[in-house]
Design a protein around this motif. Structure first.
Motif, mmCIF file in Angstrom:
data_model
loop_
_atom_site.group_PDB
_atom_site.id
_atom_site.type_symbol
_atom_site.label_atom_id
_atom_site.label_comp_id
_atom_site.label_asym_id
_atom_site.label_seq_id
_atom_site.Cartn_x
_atom_site.Cartn_y
_atom_site.Cartn_z
ATOM 1 N N GLY A 1 0.803 -1.218 0.000
ATOM 2 C CA GLY A 1 0.000 0.000 0.000
ATOM 3 C C GLY A 1 0.830 1.260 0.000
ATOM 4 O O GLY A 1 0.498 2.238 -0.682
ATOM 5 N N MET A 2 1.932 1.266 0.758
ATOM 6 C CA MET A 2 2.769 2.452 0.853
ATOM 7 C C MET A 2 3.617 2.676 -0.394
ATOM 8 O O MET A 2 3.925 3.810 -0.751
ATOM 9 C CB MET A 2 3.678 2.356 2.087
ATOM 10 N N SER A 3 4.005 1.597 -1.054
ATOM 11 C CA SER A 3 4.878 1.716 -2.230
ATOM 12 C C SER A 3 4.105 1.816 -3.537
ATOM 13 O O SER A 3 4.655 2.274 -4.546
ATOM 14 C CB SER A 3 5.819 0.511 -2.300
ATOM 15 N N GLY A 4 2.836 1.381 -3.524
ATOM 16 C CA GLY A 4 2.080 1.319 -4.773
ATOM 17 C C GLY A 4 2.531 0.194 -5.676
ATOM 18 O O GLY A 4 2.228 0.188 -6.877
ATOM 19 N N LYS A 5 3.230 -0.786 -5.120
ATOM 20 C CA LYS A 5 3.754 -1.912 -5.903
ATOM 21 C C LYS A 5 3.234 -3.217 -5.302
ATOM 22 O O LYS A 5 3.665 -3.632 -4.230
ATOM 23 C CB LYS A 5 5.284 -1.902 -5.895
ATOM 24 N N ALA A 6 2.327 -3.860 -6.008
ATOM 25 C CA ALA A 6 1.716 -5.088 -5.494
ATOM 26 C C ALA A 6 2.724 -6.220 -5.365
ATOM 27 O O ALA A 6 2.524 -7.151 -4.576
ATOM 28 C CB ALA A 6 0.565 -5.520 -6.401
ATOM 29 N N GLU A 7 3.807 -6.147 -6.132
ATOM 30 C CA GLU A 7 4.792 -7.233 -6.106
ATOM 31 C C GLU A 7 5.772 -7.117 -4.928
ATOM 32 O O GLU A 7 6.549 -8.042 -4.661
ATOM 33 C CB GLU A 7 5.574 -7.267 -7.421
ATOM 34 N N ILE A 8 5.750 -5.996 -4.220
ATOM 35 C CA ILE A 8 6.634 -5.821 -3.061
ATOM 36 C C ILE A 8 6.213 -6.779 -1.942
ATOM 37 O O ILE A 8 5.033 -6.944 -1.661
ATOM 38 C CB ILE A 8 6.568 -4.354 -2.558
ATOM 39 N N VAL A 9 7.168 -7.400 -1.304
ATOM 40 C CA VAL A 9 6.946 -8.367 -0.213
ATOM 41 C C VAL A 9 5.925 -9.423 -0.631
ATOM 42 O O VAL A 9 4.805 -9.491 -0.111
ATOM 43 C CB VAL A 9 6.522 -7.681 1.105
ATOM 44 N N PRO A 10 6.284 -10.266 -1.584
ATOM 45 C CA PRO A 10 5.411 -11.396 -1.919
ATOM 46 C C PRO A 10 5.298 -12.352 -0.745
ATOM 47 O O PRO A 10 6.080 -12.277 0.225
ATOM 48 C CB PRO A 10 6.123 -12.042 -3.109
ATOM 49 N N ALA A 11 4.338 -13.254 -0.822
ATOM 50 C CA ALA A 11 4.043 -14.130 0.312
ATOM 51 C C ALA A 11 5.268 -14.898 0.779
ATOM 52 O O ALA A 11 5.506 -15.027 1.983
ATOM 53 C CB ALA A 11 2.915 -15.089 -0.054
ATOM 54 N N HIS A 12 6.068 -15.421 -0.148
ATOM 55 C CA HIS A 12 7.210 -16.223 0.278
ATOM 56 C C HIS A 12 8.220 -15.382 1.054
ATOM 57 O O HIS A 12 8.870 -15.882 1.975
ATOM 58 C CB HIS A 12 7.876 -16.923 -0.915
ATOM 59 N N TYR A 13 8.332 -14.084 0.719
ATOM 60 C CA TYR A 13 9.270 -13.247 1.460
ATOM 61 C C TYR A 13 8.693 -12.849 2.823
ATOM 62 O O TYR A 13 9.436 -12.743 3.807
ATOM 63 C CB TYR A 13 9.660 -11.991 0.682
ATOM 64 N N ALA A 14 7.396 -12.649 2.892
ATOM 65 C CA ALA A 14 6.775 -12.366 4.192
ATOM 66 C C ALA A 14 7.027 -13.520 5.158
ATOM 67 O O ALA A 14 7.329 -13.301 6.339
ATOM 68 C CB ALA A 14 5.281 -12.125 4.022
ATOM 69 N N LEU A 15 6.911 -14.752 4.667
ATOM 70 C CA LEU A 15 7.182 -15.915 5.513
ATOM 71 C C LEU A 15 8.660 -15.965 5.902
ATOM 72 O O LEU A 15 9.000 -16.289 7.051
ATOM 73 C CB LEU A 15 6.777 -17.196 4.785
ATOM 74 N N ARG A 16 9.537 -15.619 4.982
ATOM 75 C CA ARG A 16 10.977 -15.579 5.287
ATOM 76 C C ARG A 16 11.266 -14.546 6.380
ATOM 77 O O ARG A 16 12.097 -14.768 7.265
ATOM 78 C CB ARG A 16 11.763 -15.252 4.018
ATOM 79 N N MET A 17 10.571 -13.405 6.331
ATOM 80 C CA MET A 17 10.764 -12.387 7.366
ATOM 81 C C MET A 17 10.453 -12.945 8.748
ATOM 82 O O MET A 17 11.110 -12.584 9.742
ATOM 83 C CB MET A 17 9.862 -11.182 7.095
ATOM 84 N N ALA A 18 9.450 -13.797 8.843
ATOM 85 C CA ALA A 18 9.012 -14.334 10.131
ATOM 86 C C ALA A 18 9.778 -15.578 10.542
ATOM 87 O O ALA A 18 9.514 -16.132 11.621
ATOM 88 C CB ALA A 18 7.516 -14.645 10.082
ATOM 89 N N THR A 19 10.741 -16.001 9.738
ATOM 90 C CA THR A 19 11.494 -17.228 10.039
ATOM 91 C C THR A 19 12.996 -16.982 9.866
ATOM 92 O O THR A 19 13.674 -16.581 10.790
ATOM 93 C CB THR A 19 11.006 -18.394 9.152
#
Length: 440
Positions: free
Chosen positions: A332-350
């Motif tokens: 939402g802040m970047s206007g880029k839907a491809e930013i932080v895809p699901a696999h990277y969000a999971l990587r952030m939490a692991t």
């Protein structure tokens, strides 16, 4: 006569998401555990042919992921959940939280609050947490009894508390605990100066000395509010990150918490020094502090992990909520839907959290040789159907209520959504006891 290898535990899952390699999904695979470590990830048929397990858990509707890592929290503050909501940070701290702590803070308070936090986190798939609070020995006791990993903060702050009277008291007590527990397989340590506005140059210089001598991470709140930046400019003539750079604290051992209000050159500094960031989006929003510049941090290659902050400023120790919100805010802040895809969000939490803590050789991904910190997530429910992409379902549809089983170093700590290591009724009863005391 059989040529099968003996293992302690075999877990069959509909999918395994190892996190490393990035974005990989292994359908109908088994995870094999021996002596607390992962020895193989194989298709079911190959596991049948090659291994004999002492315990065999069949979870065909589940996905296995690494244990979640909460990169920043104050575990014992579960006992202050909802105590003073809907207030700005400094009002919340100075008029409510710090007075309550001055009156009630004790080893008993920290032990009971940390046990409540461990129960909540384990049932939500959090197998490791990076803690910053007083009486860390009580938090360590709670975590080890629960069978959960803790990176215990050696707290440093420039005012007396019920825990210690001065800088030397904080450091001596924390380092003594570190010496006593340094060989425990579930316990590691960080130096935890509270924030630049609450620690002097002398305190931070001592922290840096011990960090270098003992190879410890430095875990500190930074740039959470505009007020702390203005205060730093008035007192020191520079913004907090520049002050920390001048003192020599920025480096690969540095974990900056929040990092909301950053100039481009400050982001460059964090990248240049290979610093890590603990991103706590819910707490940042609830205290009206703002939104961290996630897209810019990622664009500079900065390692960002997920934290919940404490229950008093978030109300939930829920890394599922945090990783979903982190992804959505970045988009939402970047206007880029491809930013932080699901696999990277999971990587952030692991794995990103493990890397920040210097534990990525042991935990954070499901790889042969690593410790078997494993979470099973049930994707059979109606709101996770149909399942085209298990990783997408994990981040955007599932939540902690789908966590059914948890293992830490191969030991089952949650089974069928019930914690095996803590008596839930007793833990909740102690929370009620403290509620009555604080409400009196």
């Amino acid at each position: 006569m059989t040529n099968k290898q003996a293992v302690d535990t075999r877990i069959d899952a509909g999918w395994i998401v190892p996190v490393e390699p990035d974005g990989v999904v292994l359908p109908e695979h088994s995870l094999l555990i021996r002596d607390g470590r992962i020895v193989a990830l194989l298709p079911w048929a190959q596991a049948d042919a090659g291994f004999e397990a002492g315990q065999h858990q069949r979870l065909p509707d589940h996905v296995l992921i690494p244990g979640l890592i909460n990169l920043h929290t104050h575990a014992a503050m579960t006992l202050l959940r909802g105590f003073a909501d809907d207030l700005p940070l400094m009002t919340w701290l100075t008029e409510h939280i710090w007075p309550a702590e001055k009156r009630w803070l004790s080893p008993e308070f920290v032990y009971d609050g940390s046990r409540l936090a461990c129960l909540e986190m384990l049932q939500g798939g959090i197998t490791c947490f990076n803690d910053m609070y007083f009486f860390p020995e009580a938090a360590v006791q709670a975590a080890t009894e629960a069978g959960q990993r803790i990176a215990a903060g050696i707290i440093v702050i420039d005012f007396p508390s019920n825990y210690a009277a001065d800088l030397d008291g904080y450091l001596n007590k924390g380092l003594a605990l570190r010496d006593a527990m340094r060989d425990h397989p579930l316990v590691s340590f960080c130096l935890a100066p509270h924030a630049p506005y609450s620690t002097s140059d002398r305190s931070l210089e001592k922290v840096l000395t011990y960090a270098k001598q003992l190879d410890l991470a430095i875990h500190i709140h930074i740039h959470e509010t505009h007020d702390e930046i203005h205060q730093s400019l008035e007192q020191y003539g520079v913004r907090p990150i520049e002050r920390l750079r001048h003192l020599g604290l920025l480096g690969p051992e540095f974990i900056g918490v929040h990092a909301i209000h950053l100039l481009n050159e400050e982001i460059d500094l964090l990248a240049e020094h290979n610093c890590h960031i603990a991103h706590c989006p819910t707490s940042n929003l609830k205290l009206a502090n703002g939104v961290a510049p996630k897209a810019a941090l990622l664009a500079r290659g900065i390692n960002v992990g997920i934290g919940t902050d404490g229950s008093a400023s978030n109300n939930r120790l829920d890394c599922w909520q945090e990783m979903r919100l982190a992804a959505l805010l970045a988009k939402g802040m970047s206007g880029k839907a491809e930013i932080v895809p699901a696999h990277y969000a999971l990587r952030m939490a692991t794995l990103n959290g493990a890397r920040a803590l210097g534990l990525d050789d042991r935990i954070g991904s499901l790889e042969v040789g690593k410790q078997a910190d494993v979470v099973a997530v049930d994707l059979s429910g109606p709101h996770t159907q149909p399942c085209y992409d298990p990783i997408s379902q994990l981040v955007y549809s599932a939540g902690r209520q789908e966590v059914s089983h948890v293992w830490v170093a191969g030991q089952a700590v949650v089974k069928d959504r019930t914690c095996l290591t803590l008596d839930e009724a007793e833990v909740v009863g102690r929370a009620h006891y403290w509620q009555q005391k604080l409400s009196a």
